[in-house]
Scaffold this motif. Structure first.
Motif, PDB file in Angstrom:
ATOM      1  N   ARG A 118      -3.284  -3.055   2.453  1.00 41.35           N
ATOM      2  CA  ARG A 118      -3.508  -4.483   2.181  1.00 41.35           C
ATOM      3  C   ARG A 118      -3.543  -4.753   0.677  1.00 41.35           C
ATOM      4  O   ARG A 118      -2.962  -5.719   0.195  1.00 41.35           O
ATOM      5  CB  ARG A 118      -4.808  -4.961   2.822  1.00 41.35           C
ATOM      6  N   ILE A 121       0.030  -4.462  -0.718  1.00 42.45           N
ATOM      7  CA  ILE A 121       0.838  -5.598  -0.268  1.00 42.45           C
ATOM      8  C   ILE A 121       0.447  -6.864  -1.023  1.00 42.45           C
ATOM      9  O   ILE A 121       1.302  -7.620  -1.481  1.00 42.45           O
ATOM     10  CB  ILE A 121       0.696  -5.801   1.256  1.00 42.45           C
ATOM     11  N   ARG A 122      -0.854  -7.066  -1.200  1.00 46.15           N
ATOM     12  CA  ARG A 122      -1.311  -8.253  -1.929  1.00 46.15           C
ATOM     13  C   ARG A 122      -0.781  -8.240  -3.352  1.00 46.15           C
ATOM     14  O   ARG A 122      -0.318  -9.239  -3.875  1.00 46.15           O
ATOM     15  CB  ARG A 122      -2.845  -8.327  -1.949  1.00 46.15           C
ATOM     16  N   VAL A 124       1.943  -6.816  -4.525  1.00 39.44           N
ATOM     17  CA  VAL A 124       3.390  -7.015  -4.588  1.00 39.44           C
ATOM     18  C   VAL A 124       3.807  -8.410  -4.131  1.00 39.44           C
ATOM     19  O   VAL A 124       4.668  -9.045  -4.735  1.00 39.44           O
ATOM     20  CB  VAL A 124       4.114  -5.937  -3.739  1.00 39.44           C
ATOM     21  N   ARG A 125       3.184  -8.929  -3.088  1.00 38.01           N
ATOM     22  CA  ARG A 125       3.638 -10.193  -2.504  1.00 38.01           C
ATOM     23  C   ARG A 125       2.922 -11.438  -3.013  1.00 38.01           C
ATOM     24  O   ARG A 125       3.507 -12.512  -3.029  1.00 38.01           O
ATOM     25  CB  ARG A 125       3.477 -10.137  -0.982  1.00 38.01           C
ATOM     26  N   ASN A 126       1.670 -11.315  -3.386  1.00 37.32           N
ATOM     27  CA  ASN A 126       0.872 -12.518  -3.641  1.00 37.32           C
ATOM     28  C   ASN A 126       0.436 -12.701  -5.087  1.00 37.32           C
ATOM     29  O   ASN A 126      -0.513 -13.411  -5.356  1.00 37.32           O
ATOM     30  CB  ASN A 126      -0.372 -12.500  -2.748  1.00 37.32           C
ATOM     31  N   THR A 127       1.100 -12.028  -6.004  1.00 34.86           N
ATOM     32  CA  THR A 127       0.738 -12.213  -7.409  1.00 34.86           C
ATOM     33  C   THR A 127       2.010 -12.365  -8.230  1.00 34.86           C
ATOM     34  O   THR A 127       3.112 -12.129  -7.761  1.00 34.86           O
ATOM     35  CB  THR A 127      -0.049 -11.003  -7.968  1.00 34.86           C
ATOM     36  N   GLN A 131       7.768  -9.230 -10.328  1.00 33.69           N
ATOM     37  CA  GLN A 131       8.783 -10.217  -9.959  1.00 33.69           C
ATOM     38  C   GLN A 131      10.008  -9.476  -9.421  1.00 33.69           C
ATOM     39  O   GLN A 131      10.827  -8.982 -10.183  1.00 33.69           O
ATOM     40  CB  GLN A 131       9.178 -11.058 -11.176  1.00 33.69           C
ATOM     41  N   ASN A 133      13.268  -9.693  -6.716  1.00 31.92           N
ATOM     42  CA  ASN A 133      14.028 -10.579  -5.832  1.00 31.92           C
ATOM     43  C   ASN A 133      15.080  -9.769  -5.082  1.00 31.92           C
ATOM     44  O   ASN A 133      15.216  -8.562  -5.279  1.00 31.92           O
ATOM     45  CB  ASN A 133      14.647 -11.750  -6.617  1.00 31.92           C
TER      46      ASN A 133
END
Length: 151
Positions: A118, A121-122, A124-127, A131, A133
């Motif tokens: 968790r 993942i947080r 990498v995905r939520n901050t 960056q 793509n």
């Protein structure tokens, strides 16, 4: 927790995937650390299995309480070749540990802190820290023991 003492290499990727696919978490061990610190880390994290490269053997403390597997040893590679090449399924959940890292914390004495899926993942995905793509190709964007704290 499984100790991992390998340099940046294909063996590092193989070791990480093998440990994680088994459902275990890894503790990165830097062979450049003094042997006393490595012995402390192995004991503190209760490491009983260590995945390593042969060139690290002389840099590590006595491993009497630890089963060491040299990932680049010919005998080990022959053993692996006898197993099916199918993709191992895992049941990793967000709350499972992915790795342990050592920090001094507030006590001044190093301790092993477990980092969960968790937390990674947080990060990498939520901050905005990373960056990435769809056009990017990344083999590894962080150190093996980057702290991904949960909130």
């Amino acid at each position: 927790m499984v100790g991992l003492c390998v340099g940046p290499s294909v063996e590092m990727a193989i070791g990480l995937l093998g440990i994680l696919k088994s459902g275990a978490a890894y503790v990165p061990l830097d062979a450049a650390y003094p042997k006393e610190r490595l012995a402390f880390m192995l004991n503190e994290a209760r490491i009983r299995l260590l995945v390593m490269q042969q060139k690290m053997v002389d840099k590590l403390p006595s491993l009497s309480a630890v089963k060491a597997v040299c990932i680049d040893a010919e005998a080990w590679q022959e053993n692996i070749a006898q197993h099916p090449a199918c993709n191992l399924k895992t049941n990793a959940f967000a709350e499972n540990l992915v790795y342990g890292m050592f920090t001094s914390g507030s006590s001044g004495k190093p301790k092993c802190v477990g980092i969960t899926h968790r937390g990674v993942i947080r990060l990498v995905r939520n901050t905005d820290y990373i960056q990435i793509n769809a056009a990017d190709r990344v083999a590894q964007s962080l150190a093996t023991a980057f702290a991904a704290y949960e909130e």
